[in-house]
Design an enzyme around this catalytic site. Structure first.
Site, mmCIF file in Angstrom:
data_model
loop_
_atom_site.group_PDB
_atom_site.id
_atom_site.type_symbol
_atom_site.label_atom_id
_atom_site.label_comp_id
_atom_site.label_asym_id
_atom_site.label_seq_id
_atom_site.Cartn_x
_atom_site.Cartn_y
_atom_site.Cartn_z
ATOM 1 N N LYS A 80 -22.129 -13.402 24.615
ATOM 2 C CA LYS A 80 -22.441 -13.957 25.931
ATOM 3 C C LYS A 80 -23.951 -14.108 26.032
ATOM 4 O O LYS A 80 -24.697 -13.402 25.342
ATOM 5 C CB LYS A 80 -21.936 -12.975 27.002
ATOM 6 C CG LYS A 80 -21.652 -13.600 28.332
ATOM 7 C CD LYS A 80 -20.240 -14.108 28.472
ATOM 8 C CE LYS A 80 -20.024 -14.758 29.806
ATOM 9 N NZ LYS A 80 -18.657 -15.194 30.003
ATOM 10 N N GLY A 180 -8.866 -17.258 46.743
ATOM 11 C CA GLY A 180 -9.913 -18.117 46.174
ATOM 12 C C GLY A 180 -9.341 -19.457 45.746
ATOM 13 O O GLY A 180 -8.465 -19.519 44.889
ATOM 14 N N GLY A 182 -11.222 -22.124 44.511
ATOM 15 C CA GLY A 182 -12.306 -22.843 43.829
ATOM 16 C C GLY A 182 -11.750 -23.665 42.682
ATOM 17 O O GLY A 182 -10.627 -24.173 42.749
ATOM 18 N N VAL A 184 -10.519 -22.990 39.662
ATOM 19 C CA VAL A 184 -9.220 -22.601 39.084
ATOM 20 C C VAL A 184 -8.170 -22.504 40.187
ATOM 21 O O VAL A 184 -7.046 -23.011 40.049
ATOM 22 C CB VAL A 184 -9.314 -21.244 38.332
ATOM 23 C CG1 VAL A 184 -7.974 -20.901 37.695
ATOM 24 C CG2 VAL A 184 -10.400 -21.271 37.265
HETATM 25 P P1 NAD Z 1 -15.245 -20.855 41.738
HETATM 26 O O1 NAD Z 1 -16.576 -20.318 42.088
HETATM 27 O O2 NAD Z 1 -15.062 -22.325 41.586
HETATM 28 O O3 NAD Z 1 -14.164 -20.372 42.837
HETATM 29 C C1 NAD Z 1 -14.170 -19.128 43.439
HETATM 30 C C2 NAD Z 1 -13.712 -19.315 44.868
HETATM 31 O O4 NAD Z 1 -13.559 -18.033 45.459
HETATM 32 C C3 NAD Z 1 -14.716 -20.078 45.756
HETATM 33 O O5 NAD Z 1 -14.034 -21.117 46.422
HETATM 34 C C4 NAD Z 1 -15.230 -19.012 46.724
HETATM 35 O O6 NAD Z 1 -15.541 -19.547 47.990
HETATM 36 C C5 NAD Z 1 -14.032 -18.090 46.789
HETATM 37 N N1 NAD Z 1 -14.350 -16.735 47.243
HETATM 38 C C6 NAD Z 1 -15.457 -16.001 46.999
HETATM 39 N N2 NAD Z 1 -15.347 -14.810 47.587
HETATM 40 C C7 NAD Z 1 -14.131 -14.759 48.184
HETATM 41 C C8 NAD Z 1 -13.430 -13.797 48.924
HETATM 42 N N3 NAD Z 1 -13.960 -12.605 49.206
HETATM 43 N N4 NAD Z 1 -12.192 -14.091 49.392
HETATM 44 C C9 NAD Z 1 -11.648 -15.302 49.138
HETATM 45 N N5 NAD Z 1 -12.271 -16.260 48.434
HETATM 46 C C10 NAD Z 1 -13.491 -15.997 47.970
HETATM 47 O O7 NAD Z 1 -14.788 -20.070 40.426
HETATM 48 P P2 NAD Z 1 -13.632 -20.478 39.414
HETATM 49 O O8 NAD Z 1 -14.217 -21.223 38.258
HETATM 50 O O9 NAD Z 1 -12.476 -21.059 40.177
HETATM 51 O O10 NAD Z 1 -13.232 -19.043 38.855
HETATM 52 C C11 NAD Z 1 -12.455 -18.140 39.636
HETATM 53 C C12 NAD Z 1 -12.348 -16.809 38.896
HETATM 54 O O11 NAD Z 1 -11.723 -17.020 37.629
HETATM 55 C C13 NAD Z 1 -13.699 -16.153 38.579
HETATM 56 O O12 NAD Z 1 -13.544 -14.755 38.621
HETATM 57 C C14 NAD Z 1 -13.991 -16.595 37.149
HETATM 58 O O13 NAD Z 1 -14.846 -15.679 36.489
HETATM 59 C C15 NAD Z 1 -12.586 -16.571 36.574
HETATM 60 N N6 NAD Z 1 -12.399 -17.451 35.414
HETATM 61 C C16 NAD Z 1 -12.631 -18.769 35.511
HETATM 62 C C17 NAD Z 1 -12.419 -19.592 34.412
HETATM 63 C C18 NAD Z 1 -12.653 -21.081 34.502
HETATM 64 O O14 NAD Z 1 -12.144 -21.819 33.628
HETATM 65 N N7 NAD Z 1 -13.323 -21.587 35.506
HETATM 66 C C19 NAD Z 1 -11.968 -19.050 33.190
HETATM 67 C C20 NAD Z 1 -11.707 -17.679 33.129
HETATM 68 C C21 NAD Z 1 -11.928 -16.886 34.255
#
Ligand code: NAD
Length: 370
Positions: A80, A180, A182, A184
């Site tokens: 990382k 959440g 976002g 994913v």
């Molecule tokens: P993102 O930042 O696009 O989405 C996260 C969402 O969570 C946002 O909409 C944010 O407003 C919301 N949020 C934050 N705090 C919150 C709370 N207390 N209650 C409810 N909602 C809340 O991130 P992402 O890319 O969708 O990733 C989501 C999770 O999955 C993260 O933990 C990330 O590390 C993990 N992840 C993502 C990927 C990927 O391909 N993007 C791969 C593996 C793991």
């Protein structure tokens, strides 16, 4: 708090500090383990309060990548990078190209990608200086945004959990609470709704939730970020932050299964034990959310969407194996996932070592892979 001694006492193979006064770059690359292959892991850009905090984060995250790649069956190690800077203010072409040239000097031991604070545009700059980057744009032979693939993988993992715990082969009619919405989370909502599930969603951005609910013509219900823990649902799907499974939230859960995309869902290992004691099935986060990593890893051999789909289906089998092991040994699921990862690293390392410097035996049969 991490310091230099922590590094020497730890298990990381290599930790490199890169600085460049021209671009203002301050970054750290941690290579945890390369027994299975080159270390692959994203580059996080974050305004850390101290260098120690950045070191701690990169050490922890790179170790997580070793386990994720091992469980996913990938021939990759764990690494990382972190860039100590504010992603809202400090991004520049020079900064990412400078970082790219440092990644290049590691000679392929570390391959970078997107993470929190970086995106596909930043990868394009890195790509100008090194080939050791994935998650570049489709137009450059990359695979683009990994989020839809992460979501597909989570769905496969959930199918295995549902079969194991609820003895059902279909998701139709089951209820799920998504924390959440976002990158994913919103893809997950689409997949759950398409499978006939009753979906509850929450996000600190309420407007985003309402737009999603509207797009699903009322089939998706919006709740507050606090209410999400109390819902009487079959599945709780954390897809926002880490450490959401903790001493305060676990007693509130009424679900049978916790399975979602968020990284580091357990506040500490004891929380994994507590879920197991309460007979709540916990799908280990790094095993269920590996779809995005699987997808970008294919870029290294030439991206092919059919291969990505086939690989992601393996999350179903992998989760099934972890749950089977957990039931058989009466061990919390998170510990079984660690065991699967450690066993694979140990076995494959031994096999690789056995033929070092010798002609490999000729394989006579046909390779059959699931
Ligand atoms: P993102 O930042 O696009 O989405 C996260 C969402 O969570 C946002 O909409 C944010 O407003 C919301 N949020 C934050 N705090 C919150 C709370 N207390 N209650 C409810 N909602 C809340 O991130 P992402 O890319 O969708 O990733 C989501 C999770 O999955 C993260 O933990 C990330 O590390 C993990 N992840 C993502 C990927 C990927 O391909 N993007 C791969 C593996 C793991």
């Amino acid at each position: 708090m991490a310091n230099v001694e922590t590094i020497f006492q730890g298990e990381h193979e290599q930790v490199c500090f890169f600085t460049d006064p021209v671009s203002g770059l301050k970054s750290i690359v941690a290579i945890h383990n390369t027994q299975l292959g080159p270390a692959l892991g994203g580059c996080r850009m974050w305004k850390y309060d101290s260098t120690e905090q950045a070191v701690e984060d990169v050490l922890r995250l790179s170790k997580g990548m070793t386990y994720k790649a091992a469980v996913a069956g990938l021939n990759l190690g764990g690494g990382k990078a972190v860039i100590i800077a504010d992603p809202k203010k400090d991004k520049s072409e020079a900064l990412f190209r400078s970082f790219g040239s440092f990644v290049d000097c590691l000679g392929g031991r570390y391959i970078t990608a997107e993470d929190v604070g970086t995106d596909v545009n930043d990868m394009e700059y890195i790509f100008m200086e090194t080939n050791n980057v994935v998650g570049v744009a489709e137009t450059h032979g990359g695979s683009g945004d990994p989020s839809p693939w992460t979501a597909k993988g989570v769905l496969e993992g959930i199918r295995a959990c549902v079969e194991h715990r609820l003895k059902k082969s279909e998701l139709k009619g089951l209820s799920v609470a998504v924390q959440g919405t976002g990158n994913v989370g919103r893809h997950l909502v689409d997949l759950f709704a398409a499978n006939g599930m009753k979906v509850f969603i929450c996000d600190i951005d309420r407007k985003r939730c309402e737009q999603i609910a509207e797009a699903h013509s009322g089939k998706v219900s919006v709740v507050s970020p606090d209410e999400i823990y109390d819902l009487d649902v079959d599945i709780f799907c954390p897809s926002a932050l880490g450490a959401v499974l903790n001493e305060k939230t676990i007693p509130r859960l009424k679900c049978e299964i916790v399975a979602g995309s968020a990284n580091n869902q357990l506040a500490n290992p004891e929380c994994g034990d507590e879920l197991f004691k309460r007979k709540i099935l916990y799908a280990p986060d790094y095993a269920i959310n590996a779809g995005g990593l699987m997808n970008v890893s294919i870029e290294l051999e030439g991206y092919d969407e059919r291969r990505a789909n086939r690989m992601i289906r393996n999350i179903y089998y992998c989760m099934g194996a972890i749950l089977g092991h957990s039931a058989q040994e009466n061990l919390p699921e998170y510990r079984c996932a660690d065991r699967v990862a450690e066993k694979r690293i140990a076995e494959i390392s031994r096999i690789k070592g056995r033929y070092k410097g010798q002609a490999k035996p000729t394989f006579q049969g046909r390779v059959v892979r699931r």
